[in-house]
Scaffold this motif. Sequence first.
Motif, PDB file in Angstrom:
ATOM      1  N   ASP A   1       0.838  -1.194   0.000  1.00 18.29           N
ATOM      2  CA  ASP A   1       0.000   0.000   0.000  1.00 18.29           C
ATOM      3  C   ASP A   1       0.876   1.248   0.000  1.00 18.29           C
ATOM      4  N   LEU A   2       0.905   1.939  -1.122  1.00 18.49           N
ATOM      5  CA  LEU A   2       1.655   3.190  -1.251  1.00 18.49           C
ATOM      6  C   LEU A   2       0.712   4.358  -1.488  1.00 18.49           C
ATOM      7  N   SER A   3      -0.521   4.226  -1.026  1.00 19.70           N
ATOM      8  CA  SER A   3      -1.519   5.265  -1.294  1.00 19.70           C
ATOM      9  C   SER A   3      -1.615   6.309  -0.188  1.00 19.70           C
ATOM     10  N   SER A   4      -1.266   5.925   1.041  1.00 18.80           N
ATOM     11  CA  SER A   4      -1.586   6.803   2.169  1.00 18.80           C
ATOM     12  C   SER A   4      -0.387   7.284   2.963  1.00 18.80           C
ATOM     13  N   GLY A   5       0.774   6.687   2.791  1.00 20.03           N
ATOM     14  CA  GLY A   5       1.929   7.128   3.557  1.00 20.03           C
ATOM     15  C   GLY A   5       1.970   6.594   4.967  1.00 20.03           C
ATOM     16  N   ASP A   6       1.578   5.343   5.149  1.00 22.02           N
ATOM     17  CA  ASP A   6       1.606   4.689   6.457  1.00 22.02           C
ATOM     18  C   ASP A   6       2.975   4.036   6.626  1.00 22.02           C
ATOM     19  N   LEU A   7       3.897   4.713   7.290  1.00 19.82           N
ATOM     20  CA  LEU A   7       5.289   4.268   7.359  1.00 19.82           C
ATOM     21  C   LEU A   7       5.434   2.867   7.922  1.00 19.82           C
ATOM     22  N   HIS A   8       4.786   2.604   9.054  1.00 18.07           N
ATOM     23  CA  HIS A   8       4.989   1.325   9.727  1.00 18.07           C
ATOM     24  C   HIS A   8       4.413   0.172   8.910  1.00 18.07           C
ATOM     25  N   ARG A   9       3.300   0.420   8.259  1.00 22.24           N
ATOM     26  CA  ARG A   9       2.696  -0.619   7.427  1.00 22.24           C
ATOM     27  C   ARG A   9       3.596  -0.974   6.249  1.00 22.24           C
ATOM     28  N   ALA A  10       4.380   0.030   5.791  1.00 22.74           N
ATOM     29  CA  ALA A  10       5.220  -0.173   4.612  1.00 22.74           C
ATOM     30  C   ALA A  10       6.658  -0.520   4.975  1.00 22.74           C
ATOM     31  N   GLY A  11       6.890  -0.944   6.212  1.00 17.68           N
ATOM     32  CA  GLY A  11       8.187  -1.517   6.554  1.00 17.68           C
ATOM     33  C   GLY A  11       9.162  -0.614   7.270  1.00 17.68           C
ATOM     34  N   ILE A  12       8.790   0.656   7.545  1.00 16.01           N
ATOM     35  CA  ILE A  12       9.652   1.537   8.343  1.00 16.01           C
ATOM     36  C   ILE A  12       9.192   1.431   9.786  1.00 16.01           C
ATOM     37  N   GLY A  13      10.013   0.811  10.607  1.00 16.22           N
ATOM     38  CA  GLY A  13       9.605   0.507  11.974  1.00 16.22           C
ATOM     39  C   GLY A  13       9.531   1.726  12.869  1.00 16.22           C
ATOM     40  N   PRO A  14       8.868   1.597  14.017  1.00 21.61           N
ATOM     41  CA  PRO A  14       8.745   2.709  14.964  1.00 21.61           C
ATOM     42  C   PRO A  14      10.086   3.058  15.600  1.00 21.61           C
ATOM     43  N   VAL A  15      10.196   4.283  16.069  1.00 21.14           N
ATOM     44  CA  VAL A  15      11.404   4.747  16.757  1.00 21.14           C
ATOM     45  C   VAL A  15      11.420   4.168  18.170  1.00 21.14           C
ATOM     46  N   SER A  16      12.560   3.592  18.558  1.00 24.97           N
ATOM     47  CA  SER A  16      12.659   2.834  19.814  1.00 24.97           C
ATOM     48  C   SER A  16      12.277   3.662  21.029  1.00 24.97           C
ATOM     49  N   PHE A  17      12.801   4.877  21.134  1.00 28.11           N
ATOM     50  CA  PHE A  17      12.572   5.698  22.325  1.00 28.11           C
ATOM     51  C   PHE A  17      11.087   5.965  22.541  1.00 28.11           C
ATOM     52  N   VAL A  18      10.372   6.205  21.456  1.00 26.85           N
ATOM     53  CA  VAL A  18       8.931   6.456  21.572  1.00 26.85           C
ATOM     54  C   VAL A  18       8.232   5.256  22.185  1.00 26.85           C
ATOM     55  N   ARG A  19       8.519   4.086  21.647  1.00 25.04           N
ATOM     56  CA  ARG A  19       7.835   2.884  22.130  1.00 25.04           C
ATOM     57  C   ARG A  19       8.282   2.497  23.538  1.00 25.04           C
ATOM     58  N   GLN A  20       9.528   2.764  23.886  1.00 23.98           N
ATOM     59  CA  GLN A  20       9.997   2.462  25.240  1.00 23.98           C
ATOM     60  C   GLN A  20       9.260   3.323  26.272  1.00 23.98           C
ATOM     61  N   VAL A  21       9.120   4.605  25.967  1.00 24.46           N
ATOM     62  CA  VAL A  21       8.409   5.496  26.884  1.00 24.46           C
ATOM     63  C   VAL A  21       6.941   5.106  26.994  1.00 24.46           C
ATOM     64  N   LEU A  22       6.312   4.840  25.853  1.00 21.47           N
ATOM     65  CA  LEU A  22       4.900   4.451  25.875  1.00 21.47           C
ATOM     66  C   LEU A  22       4.702   3.150  26.636  1.00 21.47           C
ATOM     67  N   ALA A  23       5.606   2.193  26.418  1.00 25.40           N
ATOM     68  CA  ALA A  23       5.488   0.901  27.107  1.00 25.40           C
ATOM     69  C   ALA A  23       5.556   1.088  28.620  1.00 25.40           C
ATOM     70  N   ALA A  24       6.498   1.916  29.073  1.00 23.82           N
ATOM     71  CA  ALA A  24       6.640   2.141  30.516  1.00 23.82           C
ATOM     72  C   ALA A  24       5.450   2.920  31.078  1.00 23.82           C
ATOM     73  N   CYS A  25       4.866   3.784  30.265  1.00 17.58           N
ATOM     74  CA  CYS A  25       3.661   4.498  30.713  1.00 17.58           C
ATOM     75  C   CYS A  25       2.489   3.543  30.880  1.00 17.58           C
ATOM     76  N   LEU A  26       2.400   2.562  30.005  1.00 15.94           N
ATOM     77  CA  LEU A  26       1.286   1.623  30.034  1.00 15.94           C
ATOM     78  C   LEU A  26       1.478   0.527  31.081  1.00 15.94           C
ATOM     79  N   TYR A  27       2.709   0.038  31.191  1.00 10.89           N
ATOM     80  CA  TYR A  27       2.999  -1.050  32.135  1.00 10.89           C
ATOM     81  C   TYR A  27       4.093  -0.571  33.068  1.00 10.89           C
ATOM     82  N   THR A  28       3.693  -0.016  34.190  1.00 11.24           N
ATOM     83  CA  THR A  28       4.621   0.722  35.041  1.00 11.24           C
ATOM     84  C   THR A  28       5.703  -0.154  35.679  1.00 11.24           C
ATOM     85  N   ASN A  29       5.542  -1.479  35.666  1.00 10.82           N
ATOM     86  CA  ASN A  29       6.621  -2.337  36.161  1.00 10.82           C
ATOM     87  C   ASN A  29       7.899  -2.127  35.362  1.00 10.82           C
TER      88      ASN A  29
END
Length: 446
Positions: free
Chosen positions: A15-43
């Motif tokens: 799918d090259l119609s909408s510009g969805d980076l993650h769907r097209a194989g460009i993975g998420p930035v680590s720091f963003v997901r690390q912070v979000l993960a710790a916010c969601l699961y405080t352990n």
Amino acid sequence: MDARTTQEIVQTVIDLSSGDLHRAGIGPVSFVRQVLAACLYTNLLRDDNIPLDARQRAQQFLDICPGGSVGVYSSSAVGMPYVLQRIAEFISRRDGGVTADPHKIIFNSGTQENLKLVLSLLSSGRDDLQTGVLTPVPSPHTLPRLLQYNRLSSVPYRLQQEQGWAVDVEELHRAVTDARAHCDPRALFICNPGIPTGHVQDRKSIESVIRFAAAEGLFLLVNEVYQDCVYGPGVEFLSYKKVLLEMGQEYSEHVELISFNSLSNGSLGECGLRGGYMELLNTDKVVAERLMVLMGYRSPAILPQSALEIMVNPPTPGEASYPTYTQEISLIHSNLSHNAQRGYEVMNTLKGVSCQPAMGGIFLFPRLDLPARFLEEAKTLGLQPDVLYSQMLVDKAGVCVGAGSENGSEEETCYYIRLSFAASSDTFQDALSRLCSFHHQLHETY
């Protein structure tokens, strides 16, 4: 269509119609997901596998959440004060130290929701004339529907394709003059970088648009969601706010401007989190008050506010995550720049295809001169030729692109497709190879 099952086709579609980076194989930035993960699961706040600064950032955000949880309602309908302050600081840094007022910033679930709110305020006409909004051609494919939803009249102005899809003030004058016979033009919508054209305006161009808006009494609505995706040599992003405030009091204190930015677009590509903000400048007090009233019954989601705070306040030198964050962002930029150039070169090798280079953003907008027999078939089927081309491309080659007619292109002799290059290099190269094979076969058939 070949003998493959529908499920097999779906699994192989790019799918090259909408510009969805993650769907097209460009993975998420680590720091963003690390912070979000710790916010969601405080352990995870005590897990040494997550860098210390990511855990500290998560704890800092949790500390401003009532109850210390991201599962609460937002403390403000327009965004948490802590997040709005960080956005204001980012804008000030971006624009060379100009002041940004957090009270003039509104957070919402994405640019479309923010734009919908603003357009709803413009929807009441004067003297029985429908309100008009000057809109670029081509425009973002979601814009025509938003205007229709808010009962606004689109006043199209054509971008100059042979000049890399530049904005032309004479064309703006033509559009607004012609429109006054049937509607009341009150706003000018513009994208910088352009969507889907990839054009990046320089200072002279921005100044000319601001002068035009001032002379015609138009509200400037500026989509700047791809401001961190600029690739052209010698090309830089300048915000409309920065340029406006440097033009003297005649303009800086009077031209009304709302600018938009988003989590979904740009380097982070967090489309699923749905977060964006708009900044108001010189807006009438009534406009600001009505926007606040419209936001008053909402409670914007907490988690995207955390991600957006990271977008505008990334790791800094000396922090543990800075090297990794910088490397990942640099790789994303390099990948997008490479794909933009590669796509431009390949598209211009195809028969009947011409494409302008993208200086920014994530789209190419190639023009197609299609065979006469193909045009006849599209007419017989009751389809726009670019729509039929796009349907056949996904059916036969598994590549999904946008039909240019969705972006407001209405030329009778040539047609366009919207092609996102926001994909991993391998995925994009695969898509280009499939598209080329399909295009060659189409010309052989017709």
